[in-house]
Design an enzyme around this catalytic site. Sequence first.
Site, PDB file in Angstrom:
ATOM      1  N   GLU A 102      -8.901   1.384  -1.287  1.00 28.80           N
ATOM      2  CA  GLU A 102      -9.194   2.572  -2.080  1.00 28.80           C
ATOM      3  C   GLU A 102     -10.279   3.346  -1.363  1.00 28.80           C
ATOM      4  O   GLU A 102     -11.243   2.751  -0.864  1.00 28.80           O
ATOM      5  CB  GLU A 102      -9.676   2.195  -3.476  1.00 28.80           C
ATOM      6  CG  GLU A 102      -8.628   1.510  -4.303  1.00 28.80           C
ATOM      7  CD  GLU A 102      -9.196   0.870  -5.556  1.00 28.80           C
ATOM      8  OE1 GLU A 102     -10.427   0.762  -5.682  1.00 28.80           O
ATOM      9  OE2 GLU A 102      -8.387   0.462  -6.396  1.00 28.80           O
ATOM     10  N   TYR A 114      -8.581   5.723   8.267  1.00 29.58           N
ATOM     11  CA  TYR A 114      -7.467   4.943   7.734  1.00 29.58           C
ATOM     12  C   TYR A 114      -6.112   5.564   8.088  1.00 29.58           C
ATOM     13  O   TYR A 114      -5.179   4.846   8.436  1.00 29.58           O
ATOM     14  CB  TYR A 114      -7.622   4.784   6.220  1.00 29.58           C
ATOM     15  CG  TYR A 114      -8.892   4.074   5.831  1.00 29.58           C
ATOM     16  CD1 TYR A 114      -9.343   2.953   6.529  1.00 29.58           C
ATOM     17  CD2 TYR A 114      -9.672   4.533   4.778  1.00 29.58           C
ATOM     18  CE1 TYR A 114     -10.522   2.308   6.179  1.00 29.58           C
ATOM     19  CE2 TYR A 114     -10.854   3.886   4.420  1.00 29.58           C
ATOM     20  CZ  TYR A 114     -11.262   2.776   5.132  1.00 29.58           C
ATOM     21  OH  TYR A 114     -12.430   2.142   4.788  1.00 29.58           O
TER      22      TYR A 114
END
Length: 142
Positions: A102, A114
């Site tokens: 998250e 990411y």
Amino acid sequence: MIRPATADDLDAVVALEQACFGAEAWSASLVAGELTADTRVVLVHDDDGVDAYGTVGVVADVADLHRIATRPQRQGQGLGRGLLDALLDAARGEGAERMLLEVADTNVPARTLYERAGFTTIATRRRYYPSGADALVMERVL
């Protein structure tokens, strides 16, 4: 050098938490729990002191990336990417087939890290963080 974290790294990791996350930093007891839990892999980047750390939990075939934190003055130097790659390898070694994480939708540097590492957004948790930011749930098949 990236290496497994030890109990001796507790103070350095707690200091990183404070420097990187402020009011949302984990307490010393939470960090200590990460360092001792059987289902966790905690790694540090250590060049004459801990400059970054990351932790992932692995249960069955799923790894959850809990944290990557880099000392602010060392950000943008590839330490986070090195830790992420090492954590991905460690999760594979523990039998994980995918990794979840998250990240705040407002955290552009982390999102970019990411995405470049092959993570894709699979869900959004509205107003998840105390700041009111949404959490993007991201996934990468290992």
